[in-house]
Motif scaffolding. Structure first.
Motif, PDB file in Angstrom:
ATOM      1  N   GLN A 131       9.850  33.706  46.432  1.00  0.00           N
ATOM      2  CA  GLN A 131       8.860  34.457  47.192  1.00  0.00           C
ATOM      3  C   GLN A 131       7.640  34.818  46.360  1.00  0.00           C
ATOM      4  N   ILE A 132       7.830  35.036  45.076  1.00  0.00           N
ATOM      5  CA  ILE A 132       6.700  35.444  44.238  1.00  0.00           C
ATOM      6  C   ILE A 132       6.106  34.278  43.448  1.00  0.00           C
ATOM      7  N   SER A 133       6.643  33.065  43.645  1.00  0.00           N
ATOM      8  CA  SER A 133       6.183  31.923  42.864  1.00  0.00           C
ATOM      9  C   SER A 133       4.967  31.221  43.462  1.00  0.00           C
ATOM     10  N   SER A 134       4.451  31.666  44.558  1.00  0.00           N
ATOM     11  CA  SER A 134       3.311  31.051  45.239  1.00  0.00           C
ATOM     12  C   SER A 134       3.620  29.634  45.709  1.00  0.00           C
ATOM     13  N   GLY A 135       4.875  29.331  45.927  1.00  0.00           N
ATOM     14  CA  GLY A 135       5.272  28.033  46.447  1.00  0.00           C
ATOM     15  C   GLY A 135       5.107  26.883  45.476  1.00  0.00           C
ATOM     16  N   GLU A 136       4.908  27.200  44.191  1.00  0.00           N
ATOM     17  CA  GLU A 136       4.699  26.159  43.192  1.00  0.00           C
ATOM     18  C   GLU A 136       5.974  25.383  42.889  1.00  0.00           C
TER      19      GLU A 136
END
Length: 189
Positions: A37-42
């Motif tokens: 959730q906090i990885s920005s979808g990377e």
């Protein structure tokens, strides 16, 4: 065993033990979910899982589990006890209702009330759990700065002191999850 013969201590302990077991079992999934959730979808979920295991070790998948357990024990203990008490109170009100409809109405009403009771009473602990999870990943925007040497109780007190827990207390997803959770739990008895 009828709900009137259940000892409240047994119900509270059962809720606490169920909470510890369930939270510990799903802790790795929760940790990866928060990282995703906090990885920005990377990164994908599998990639995050592999990265955590390689860089930090398998046991780090349970990082932050103590905060989750501290929150879930009182939550489920309260929910289990409140459910039994509400059910005990509501059964006489629905005794005229025939068959399964009356039982379902009692289950729904008791489960709903128990879920709301548990959320209201343990919401501050949920705020603490969420903030601690974000602080551990360095993503928190709270005014509280996580000091690594401070104990969990100290962290909890500082987070609560710097958090307005009166806003955003209820979310529609909580209500739906509480209704479904209690209905499924009661049908398994």
């Amino acid at each position: 065993m009828s709900s009137k013969s259940k000892d409240w201590k047994e119900v509270v302990i059962a809720g606490g033990v169920a909470g510890v077991c369930s939270r510990t079992a799903i802790a790795p999934i929760e940790r990866i979910k928060i990282l995703y959730q906090i990885s920005s979808g990377e990164s994908g979920i599998a990639s995050l899982f592999t990265t955590v295991v390689k860089k930090e070790g398998v046991l780090r998948l349970w990082r932050g589990n103590s905060a989750a357990v501290i929150r879930v024990v009182p939550y489920l203990s309260t929910q289990f006890l409140a459910y039994e008490k509400y059910k005990e109170t509501l059964i006489p009100l629905f005794s005229d209702t025939a068959g399964a409809t009356g039982k379902n109405a009692v289950t729904l009403a008791a489960g709903s009330a128990a879920g709301v009771t548990a959320v209201v009473l343990t919401y501050p602990l949920d705020v603490v759990r969420a903030r601690m999870a974000l602080q551990q990943e360095g993503k928190s925007t709270t005014r509280f700065v996580c000091v690594r040497s401070a104990g969990s109780v100290d962290k909890i007190m500082k987070i609560l002191a710097n958090t307005d827990i009166t806003t955003g207390c209820f979310h529609s997803s909580h209500s739906v999850a509480l209704l479904l959770d209690t209905r499924v739990t009661d049908s398994l008895k």
